[in-house]
Scaffold this motif. Structure first.
Motif, PDB file in Angstrom:
ATOM      1  N   ILE A 174      43.964  26.794  41.153  1.00 11.80           N
ATOM      2  CA  ILE A 174      44.916  27.547  41.971  1.00 11.80           C
ATOM      3  C   ILE A 174      44.868  27.046  43.412  1.00 11.80           C
ATOM      4  O   ILE A 174      43.779  26.901  43.979  1.00 11.80           O
ATOM      5  N   PRO A 175      46.013  26.754  44.013  1.00  4.74           N
ATOM      6  CA  PRO A 175      46.034  26.269  45.405  1.00  4.74           C
ATOM      7  C   PRO A 175      45.314  27.221  46.353  1.00  4.74           C
ATOM      8  O   PRO A 175      45.403  28.449  46.205  1.00  4.74           O
ATOM      9  N   ASP A 176      44.611  26.672  47.322  1.00  5.06           N
ATOM     10  CA  ASP A 176      43.890  27.495  48.296  1.00  5.06           C
ATOM     11  C   ASP A 176      44.829  28.394  49.088  1.00  5.06           C
ATOM     12  O   ASP A 176      44.427  29.447  49.586  1.00  5.06           O
ATOM     13  N   SER A 177      46.078  27.980  49.216  1.00  2.95           N
ATOM     14  CA  SER A 177      47.051  28.742  50.002  1.00  2.95           C
ATOM     15  C   SER A 177      47.506  30.020  49.298  1.00  2.95           C
ATOM     16  O   SER A 177      48.092  30.898  49.927  1.00  2.95           O
ATOM     17  N   TYR A 178      47.238  30.137  47.983  1.00  2.00           N
ATOM     18  CA  TYR A 178      47.678  31.312  47.236  1.00  2.00           C
ATOM     19  C   TYR A 178      46.832  32.534  47.592  1.00  2.00           C
ATOM     20  O   TYR A 178      45.609  32.528  47.423  1.00  2.00           O
ATOM     21  N   LYS A 179      47.494  33.564  48.083  1.00  2.00           N
ATOM     22  CA  LYS A 179      46.837  34.841  48.342  1.00  2.00           C
ATOM     23  C   LYS A 179      46.924  35.706  47.081  1.00  2.00           C
ATOM     24  O   LYS A 179      47.500  35.307  46.073  1.00  2.00           O
ATOM     25  N   SER A 180      46.389  36.922  47.154  1.00  2.00           N
ATOM     26  CA  SER A 180      46.368  37.814  45.999  1.00  2.00           C
ATOM     27  C   SER A 180      47.767  38.071  45.453  1.00  2.00           C
ATOM     28  O   SER A 180      47.997  38.052  44.241  1.00  2.00           O
ATOM     29  N   GLY A 181      48.730  38.281  46.347  1.00  2.00           N
ATOM     30  CA  GLY A 181      50.100  38.536  45.921  1.00  2.00           C
ATOM     31  C   GLY A 181      50.717  37.347  45.209  1.00  2.00           C
ATOM     32  O   GLY A 181      51.456  37.508  44.230  1.00  2.00           O
ATOM     33  N   ASN A 182      50.412  36.132  45.674  1.00  2.00           N
ATOM     34  CA  ASN A 182      50.905  34.915  45.015  1.00  2.00           C
ATOM     35  C   ASN A 182      50.328  34.787  43.611  1.00  2.00           C
ATOM     36  O   ASN A 182      51.038  34.413  42.670  1.00  2.00           O
ATOM     37  N   ILE A 183      49.042  35.092  43.483  1.00  2.00           N
ATOM     38  CA  ILE A 183      48.396  35.020  42.172  1.00  2.00           C
ATOM     39  C   ILE A 183      49.027  36.027  41.215  1.00  2.00           C
ATOM     40  O   ILE A 183      49.278  35.715  40.040  1.00  2.00           O
ATOM     41  N   ASP A 184      49.317  37.226  41.724  1.00  3.50           N
ATOM     42  CA  ASP A 184      49.947  38.255  40.891  1.00  3.50           C
ATOM     43  C   ASP A 184      51.275  37.765  40.319  1.00  3.50           C
ATOM     44  O   ASP A 184      51.538  37.890  39.118  1.00  3.50           O
ATOM     45  N   GLN A 185      52.133  37.207  41.189  1.00  8.86           N
ATOM     46  CA  GLN A 185      53.488  36.844  40.789  1.00  8.86           C
ATOM     47  C   GLN A 185      53.580  35.486  40.101  1.00  8.86           C
ATOM     48  O   GLN A 185      54.288  35.324  39.104  1.00  8.86           O
ATOM     49  N   GLN A 186      52.873  34.499  40.635  1.00  9.74           N
ATOM     50  CA  GLN A 186      53.017  33.133  40.138  1.00  9.74           C
ATOM     51  C   GLN A 186      52.092  32.795  38.972  1.00  9.74           C
ATOM     52  O   GLN A 186      52.336  31.838  38.240  1.00  9.74           O
ATOM     53  N   ILE A 187      51.029  33.561  38.811  1.00  9.47           N
ATOM     54  CA  ILE A 187      50.028  33.217  37.795  1.00  9.47           C
ATOM     55  C   ILE A 187      49.815  34.346  36.780  1.00  9.47           C
ATOM     56  O   ILE A 187      50.012  34.147  35.579  1.00  9.47           O
ATOM     57  N   LEU A 188      49.427  35.514  37.242  1.00  4.76           N
ATOM     58  CA  LEU A 188      49.122  36.599  36.306  1.00  4.76           C
ATOM     59  C   LEU A 188      50.352  37.086  35.545  1.00  4.76           C
ATOM     60  O   LEU A 188      50.275  37.362  34.340  1.00  4.76           O
ATOM     61  N   LYS A 189      51.487  37.179  36.221  1.00  5.88           N
ATOM     62  CA  LYS A 189      52.704  37.656  35.564  1.00  5.88           C
ATOM     63  C   LYS A 189      53.128  36.741  34.412  1.00  5.88           C
ATOM     64  O   LYS A 189      53.365  37.218  33.289  1.00  5.88           O
ATOM     65  N   PRO A 190      53.210  35.400  34.631  1.00  2.00           N
ATOM     66  CA  PRO A 190      53.540  34.510  33.507  1.00  2.00           C
ATOM     67  C   PRO A 190      52.498  34.539  32.391  1.00  2.00           C
ATOM     68  O   PRO A 190      52.844  34.425  31.209  1.00  2.00           O
ATOM     69  N   ILE A 191      51.225  34.678  32.753  1.00  2.00           N
ATOM     70  CA  ILE A 191      50.160  34.746  31.745  1.00  2.00           C
ATOM     71  C   ILE A 191      50.371  35.951  30.833  1.00  2.00           C
ATOM     72  O   ILE A 191      50.342  35.841  29.604  1.00  2.00           O
ATOM     73  N   LEU A 192      50.599  37.123  31.427  1.00  2.00           N
ATOM     74  CA  LEU A 192      50.786  38.335  30.640  1.00  2.00           C
ATOM     75  C   LEU A 192      52.068  38.274  29.817  1.00  2.00           C
ATOM     76  O   LEU A 192      52.110  38.730  28.673  1.00  2.00           O
ATOM     77  N   THR A 193      53.123  37.671  30.388  1.00  2.00           N
ATOM     78  CA  THR A 193      54.409  37.565  29.685  1.00  2.00           C
ATOM     79  C   THR A 193      54.311  36.638  28.484  1.00  2.00           C
ATOM     80  O   THR A 193      54.797  36.956  27.392  1.00  2.00           O
ATOM     81  N   GLN A 194      53.686  35.469  28.675  1.00  2.00           N
ATOM     82  CA  GLN A 194      53.636  34.471  27.606  1.00  2.00           C
ATOM     83  C   GLN A 194      52.546  34.714  26.571  1.00  2.00           C
ATOM     84  O   GLN A 194      52.723  34.380  25.394  1.00  2.00           O
ATOM     85  N   LEU A 195      51.436  35.276  26.993  1.00  2.00           N
ATOM     86  CA  LEU A 195      50.299  35.428  26.083  1.00  2.00           C
ATOM     87  C   LEU A 195      50.147  36.826  25.512  1.00  2.00           C
ATOM     88  O   LEU A 195      49.506  37.008  24.479  1.00  2.00           O
TER      89      LEU A 195
END
Length: 239
Positions: A174-195
């Motif tokens: 995960i890019p160092d620039s990603y804050k908690s909100g970025n992780i929620d939207q860009q990473i966790l949301k797709p993970i929960l949707t796809q998996l």
């Protein structure tokens, strides 16, 4: 027949930073075939690799040169794909390269040979292994979801996986620039949707993620990690 990928859990510590979805699909198509083959050199035809990885499944206009270019990109990245092992006291360790040979030939074949020091990652695994269906993996469309899929499969019979924020960032690159909100939207949301999901077709049924926090400044504390929970996989009894 759907190929099964199987390898020692230690391979999950290797970073796939900068790898694309297509490159991951090719890599794990190869890994599916090298299991239990010791250090025997395997030969893949381009057609076989394309079929296993579903390369070009949505486009028929894929040239031989384009596919060779892709294999060379993978070849370049394999040099950075290392497994690092360190003793419990931290005083000794080693870095092992995954493949001794990854040779692209003009006759449209790929020759692959596992490094002798890495052989145990694919052979005589005992109980410490990750396994999953190759087709299920290649159909996942996000690199973050693909990596999380492999990590959750390691704990498929446990039904949960807890990870620190630092390790989660490292494992998913995960890019160092990603804050908690970025992780929620860009990473966790797709993970929960796809998996995840609640129906029978969900890869991890009832997948949820809980934020683990520690005491700190601000309301609710400081984010320290995540806990993923899901319905356990049912396994047959060993005889």
């Amino acid at each position: 027949m759907n190929e099964m990928v199987k390898y020692h859990n230690d391979l999950n510590t290797a970073s796939l930073r900068t790898w694309t979805e297509t490159e991951m699909n090719i890599l794990f198509s190869v890994i599916a075939k090298v299991k239990d083959k010791s250090t025997t050199e395997l030969i893949f035809t381009f057609d076989e690799l394309k079929k296993l990885s579903r390369y070009g499944a949505t486009s028929k206009n894929v040239s031989k040169l384009e596919f060779v270019d892709l294999l060379f990109k993978i070849l370049d990245k394999l040099g950075d794909l290392k497994y690092r092992e360190r003793s419990a006291n931290g005083l000794s360790g080693e870095v092992i390269i995954l493949f001794r040979r990854f040779k692209i030939n003009e006759d449209e074949t790929l020759h692959v040979k596992v490094d002798e020091d890495f052989e145990r990652i694919f052979n005589n695994l005992g109980i410490h292994f990750t396994t999953f269906e190759l087709l299920e993996f290649v159909n996942i469309s996000s690199t973050y979801a693909k990596t999380t899929y492999r990590l959750l499969k390691q704990f498929r019979t446990q039904g949960w996986w807890q990870v620190t924020l630092e390790d989660f960032r490292s494992l998913l690159s995960i890019p160092d620039s990603y804050k908690s909100g970025n992780i929620d939207q860009q990473i966790l949301k797709p993970i929960l949707t796809q998996l995840g999901g609640s129906d029978e077709n969900a890869i991890f049924k009832n997948l949820k993620v809980e934020k683990i926090k520690k005491a700190g400044r601000g309301r609710g504390g400081v984010l320290a990690g995540y806990k993923f929970t899901f319905d356990k996989e049912k396994t047959t009894e060993w005889i």
